[in-house]
Design a protein around this motif. Sequence first.
Motif, PDB file in Angstrom:
ATOM      1  N   VAL A  97       7.145   9.611 -41.320  1.00 44.46           N
ATOM      2  CA  VAL A  97       5.851   9.330 -40.716  1.00 44.46           C
ATOM      3  C   VAL A  97       6.083   8.525 -39.451  1.00 44.46           C
ATOM      4  O   VAL A  97       6.832   7.542 -39.457  1.00 44.46           O
ATOM      5  CB  VAL A  97       4.966   8.514 -41.679  1.00 44.46           C
ATOM      6  N   ARG A  98       5.426   8.946 -38.397  1.00 47.43           N
ATOM      7  CA  ARG A  98       5.436   8.194 -37.143  1.00 47.43           C
ATOM      8  C   ARG A  98       4.005   7.775 -36.870  1.00 47.43           C
ATOM      9  O   ARG A  98       3.079   8.565 -37.043  1.00 47.43           O
ATOM     10  CB  ARG A  98       5.949   9.046 -35.993  1.00 47.43           C
ATOM     11  N   GLY A  99       3.828   6.542 -36.432  1.00 50.31           N
ATOM     12  CA  GLY A  99       2.491   6.118 -36.056  1.00 50.31           C
ATOM     13  C   GLY A  99       1.856   5.165 -37.040  1.00 50.31           C
ATOM     14  O   GLY A  99       2.520   4.533 -37.858  1.00 50.31           O
ATOM     15  N   ASP A 100       0.550   5.109 -36.942  1.00 52.41           N
ATOM     16  CA  ASP A 100      -0.287   4.162 -37.672  1.00 52.41           C
ATOM     17  C   ASP A 100      -0.352   4.444 -39.165  1.00 52.41           C
ATOM     18  O   ASP A 100      -0.444   5.606 -39.575  1.00 52.41           O
ATOM     19  CB  ASP A 100      -1.697   4.293 -37.128  1.00 52.41           C
ATOM     20  N   VAL A 101      -0.393   3.385 -39.952  1.00 55.68           N
ATOM     21  CA  VAL A 101      -0.612   3.531 -41.386  1.00 55.68           C
ATOM     22  C   VAL A 101      -1.956   4.212 -41.635  1.00 55.68           C
ATOM     23  O   VAL A 101      -2.057   5.121 -42.462  1.00 55.68           O
ATOM     24  CB  VAL A 101      -0.545   2.150 -42.087  1.00 55.68           C
ATOM     25  N   ALA A 102      -2.992   3.788 -40.907  1.00 61.11           N
ATOM     26  CA  ALA A 102      -4.327   4.356 -41.108  1.00 61.11           C
ATOM     27  C   ALA A 102      -4.323   5.867 -40.906  1.00 61.11           C
ATOM     28  O   ALA A 102      -5.000   6.597 -41.650  1.00 61.11           O
ATOM     29  CB  ALA A 102      -5.328   3.689 -40.168  1.00 61.11           C
ATOM     30  N   GLU A 103      -3.555   6.358 -39.941  1.00 57.81           N
ATOM     31  CA  GLU A 103      -3.483   7.801 -39.691  1.00 57.81           C
ATOM     32  C   GLU A 103      -2.741   8.538 -40.804  1.00 57.81           C
ATOM     33  O   GLU A 103      -3.028   9.699 -41.089  1.00 57.81           O
ATOM     34  CB  GLU A 103      -2.799   8.063 -38.355  1.00 57.81           C
ATOM     35  N   ALA A 104      -1.782   7.861 -41.425  1.00 61.83           N
ATOM     36  CA  ALA A 104      -0.977   8.483 -42.477  1.00 61.83           C
ATOM     37  C   ALA A 104      -1.625   8.403 -43.856  1.00 61.83           C
ATOM     38  O   ALA A 104      -1.229   9.139 -44.759  1.00 61.83           O
ATOM     39  CB  ALA A 104       0.403   7.827 -42.531  1.00 61.83           C
ATOM     40  N   LEU A 105      -2.620   7.535 -44.020  1.00 62.27           N
ATOM     41  CA  LEU A 105      -3.219   7.330 -45.342  1.00 62.27           C
ATOM     42  C   LEU A 105      -3.742   8.599 -46.010  1.00 62.27           C
ATOM     43  O   LEU A 105      -3.505   8.788 -47.205  1.00 62.27           O
ATOM     44  CB  LEU A 105      -4.333   6.286 -45.268  1.00 62.27           C
ATOM     45  N   PRO A 106      -4.449   9.476 -45.298  1.00 63.59           N
ATOM     46  CA  PRO A 106      -4.936  10.683 -45.988  1.00 63.59           C
ATOM     47  C   PRO A 106      -3.805  11.506 -46.624  1.00 63.59           C
ATOM     48  O   PRO A 106      -3.942  11.956 -47.763  1.00 63.59           O
ATOM     49  CB  PRO A 106      -5.661  11.464 -44.882  1.00 63.59           C
ATOM     50  N   ALA A 107      -2.698  11.683 -45.926  1.00 65.06           N
ATOM     51  CA  ALA A 107      -1.581  12.464 -46.478  1.00 65.06           C
ATOM     52  C   ALA A 107      -0.927  11.726 -47.648  1.00 65.06           C
ATOM     53  O   ALA A 107      -0.554  12.353 -48.651  1.00 65.06           O
ATOM     54  CB  ALA A 107      -0.547  12.744 -45.390  1.00 65.06           C
ATOM     55  N   ILE A 108      -0.802  10.405 -47.544  1.00 67.54           N
ATOM     56  CA  ILE A 108      -0.198   9.616 -48.626  1.00 67.54           C
ATOM     57  C   ILE A 108      -1.080   9.678 -49.868  1.00 67.54           C
ATOM     58  O   ILE A 108      -0.602   9.923 -50.973  1.00 67.54           O
ATOM     59  CB  ILE A 108       0.039   8.163 -48.166  1.00 67.54           C
ATOM     60  N   ARG A 109      -2.367   9.460 -49.675  1.00 64.08           N
ATOM     61  CA  ARG A 109      -3.297   9.501 -50.821  1.00 64.08           C
ATOM     62  C   ARG A 109      -3.353  10.900 -51.434  1.00 64.08           C
ATOM     63  O   ARG A 109      -3.419  11.045 -52.660  1.00 64.08           O
ATOM     64  CB  ARG A 109      -4.677   9.041 -50.398  1.00 64.08           C
ATOM     65  N   ALA A 110      -3.327  11.931 -50.604  1.00 65.42           N
ATOM     66  CA  ALA A 110      -3.343  13.305 -51.125  1.00 65.42           C
ATOM     67  C   ALA A 110      -2.106  13.570 -51.976  1.00 65.42           C
ATOM     68  O   ALA A 110      -2.197  14.194 -53.041  1.00 65.42           O
ATOM     69  CB  ALA A 110      -3.434  14.310 -49.976  1.00 65.42           C
ATOM     70  N   ALA A 111      -0.943  13.107 -51.525  1.00 62.23           N
ATOM     71  CA  ALA A 111       0.294  13.306 -52.287  1.00 62.23           C
ATOM     72  C   ALA A 111       0.258  12.549 -53.613  1.00 62.23           C
ATOM     73  O   ALA A 111       0.821  13.008 -54.611  1.00 62.23           O
ATOM     74  CB  ALA A 111       1.496  12.866 -51.460  1.00 62.23           C
ATOM     75  N   ALA A 112      -0.417  11.397 -53.629  1.00 64.22           N
ATOM     76  CA  ALA A 112      -0.491  10.579 -54.849  1.00 64.22           C
ATOM     77  C   ALA A 112      -1.518  11.108 -55.837  1.00 64.22           C
ATOM     78  O   ALA A 112      -1.412  10.831 -57.041  1.00 64.22           O
ATOM     79  CB  ALA A 112      -0.817   9.132 -54.486  1.00 64.22           C
ATOM     80  N   GLY A 113      -2.498  11.861 -55.348  1.00 63.58           N
ATOM     81  CA  GLY A 113      -3.548  12.342 -56.247  1.00 63.58           C
ATOM     82  C   GLY A 113      -4.267  11.158 -56.875  1.00 63.58           C
ATOM     83  O   GLY A 113      -4.736  10.267 -56.184  1.00 63.58           O
ATOM     84  N   GLU A 114      -4.321  11.133 -58.189  1.00 65.45           N
ATOM     85  CA  GLU A 114      -4.952  10.016 -58.908  1.00 65.45           C
ATOM     86  C   GLU A 114      -3.966   8.879 -59.183  1.00 65.45           C
ATOM     87  O   GLU A 114      -4.350   7.850 -59.720  1.00 65.45           O
ATOM     88  CB  GLU A 114      -5.538  10.510 -60.234  1.00 65.45           C
ATOM     89  N   GLY A 115      -2.687   9.069 -58.825  1.00 70.37           N
ATOM     90  CA  GLY A 115      -1.672   8.067 -59.106  1.00 70.37           C
ATOM     91  C   GLY A 115      -1.630   6.964 -58.061  1.00 70.37           C
ATOM     92  O   GLY A 115      -2.257   7.041 -57.006  1.00 70.37           O
ATOM     93  N   ASP A 116      -0.872   5.934 -58.374  1.00 69.89           N
ATOM     94  CA  ASP A 116      -0.700   4.792 -57.477  1.00 69.89           C
ATOM     95  C   ASP A 116       0.325   5.085 -56.395  1.00 69.89           C
ATOM     96  O   ASP A 116       1.186   5.958 -56.551  1.00 69.89           O
ATOM     97  CB  ASP A 116      -0.249   3.551 -58.254  1.00 69.89           C
ATOM     98  N   VAL A 117       0.222   4.332 -55.316  1.00 68.85           N
ATOM     99  CA  VAL A 117       1.176   4.364 -54.216  1.00 68.85           C
ATOM    100  C   VAL A 117       1.914   3.043 -54.244  1.00 68.85           C
ATOM    101  O   VAL A 117       1.287   1.977 -54.251  1.00 68.85           O
ATOM    102  CB  VAL A 117       0.451   4.549 -52.863  1.00 68.85           C
ATOM    103  N   TRP A 118       3.244   3.079 -54.259  1.00 69.14           N
ATOM    104  CA  TRP A 118       4.058   1.867 -54.267  1.00 69.14           C
ATOM    105  C   TRP A 118       4.639   1.660 -52.876  1.00 69.14           C
ATOM    106  O   TRP A 118       5.460   2.452 -52.421  1.00 69.14           O
ATOM    107  CB  TRP A 118       5.165   1.993 -55.297  1.00 69.14           C
ATOM    108  N   VAL A 119       4.184   0.596 -52.218  1.00 70.10           N
ATOM    109  CA  VAL A 119       4.791   0.185 -50.957  1.00 70.10           C
ATOM    110  C   VAL A 119       6.016  -0.626 -51.353  1.00 70.10           C
ATOM    111  O   VAL A 119       5.906  -1.772 -51.792  1.00 70.10           O
ATOM    112  CB  VAL A 119       3.814  -0.633 -50.084  1.00 70.10           C
ATOM    113  N   VAL A 120       7.186  -0.017 -51.215  1.00 68.39           N
ATOM    114  CA  VAL A 120       8.437  -0.636 -51.657  1.00 68.39           C
ATOM    115  C   VAL A 120       8.858  -1.734 -50.680  1.00 68.39           C
ATOM    116  O   VAL A 120       9.323  -2.790 -51.081  1.00 68.39           O
ATOM    117  CB  VAL A 120       9.553   0.432 -51.793  1.00 68.39           C
ATOM    118  N   GLY A 121       8.712  -1.488 -49.417  1.00 65.62           N
ATOM    119  CA  GLY A 121       9.092  -2.485 -48.417  1.00 65.62           C
ATOM    120  C   GLY A 121       9.264  -1.821 -47.082  1.00 65.62           C
ATOM    121  O   GLY A 121       9.240  -0.600 -46.975  1.00 65.62           O
ATOM    122  N   GLY A 122       9.345  -2.626 -46.131  1.00 63.40           N
ATOM    123  CA  GLY A 122       9.401  -4.068 -46.075  1.00 63.40           C
ATOM    124  C   GLY A 122       8.048  -4.738 -45.875  1.00 63.40           C
ATOM    125  O   GLY A 122       6.987  -4.130 -45.925  1.00 63.40           O
TER     126      GLY A 122
END
Length: 184
Positions: A97-122
């Motif tokens: 992913v390049r760019g803003d977290v806000a721009e990437a959120l839809p794809a991240i949430r779609a991949a997670a479905g109903e599951g949680d997203v773990w921000v490992v770091g940093g």
Amino acid sequence: MGRIVYDTATTMTGHLADEAHSLAWLFEVPGGAEPDPSLLPEAAVLVEGSSTYEWVLRESDLLAHPARWAEFHGDRPVFVFTTRELPVPAGADVRFVRGDVAEALPAIRAAAGEGDVWVVGGGDLAGQFLDAGALDRIAISVAPAALPGGAPLLPRRVGADRLRLMEARAAGQFARLVYEVRPA
């Protein structure tokens, strides 16, 4: 929709890694190299910054031994925020992913479905999720170790009005703290 959780280990001085981006300090703590499985979040998707991703690749020699990827990541997608081209272990589901977290959120949430997203770091990446109003929980395992500098846990000012303590307990040699993040 699942939660977005920043879950990490830190020193008493609030550093994730030393000045050389090493986690050697963590592996010196009993239980640091083999964390209690109950401390690891059950997440459908992992999110990492490039420094964390590169450290994981190096530490476990994943490019030479790609089967080791599944030991930690399983078959979960891993989103890596970076501005560079980075290698991928064979068979790993890594999405750069390049760019803003806000721009990437839809794809991240779609991949997670109903599951949680773990921000490992940093910590800065977790701060970007916080800035975007997308961080739901912060879970930290505080180790009995101190570092004079290095990568900070969360390089943001966060007032007490934004965090509600949900859990505080001993977990081996670690103090486990879990906070709910309230909207700004």
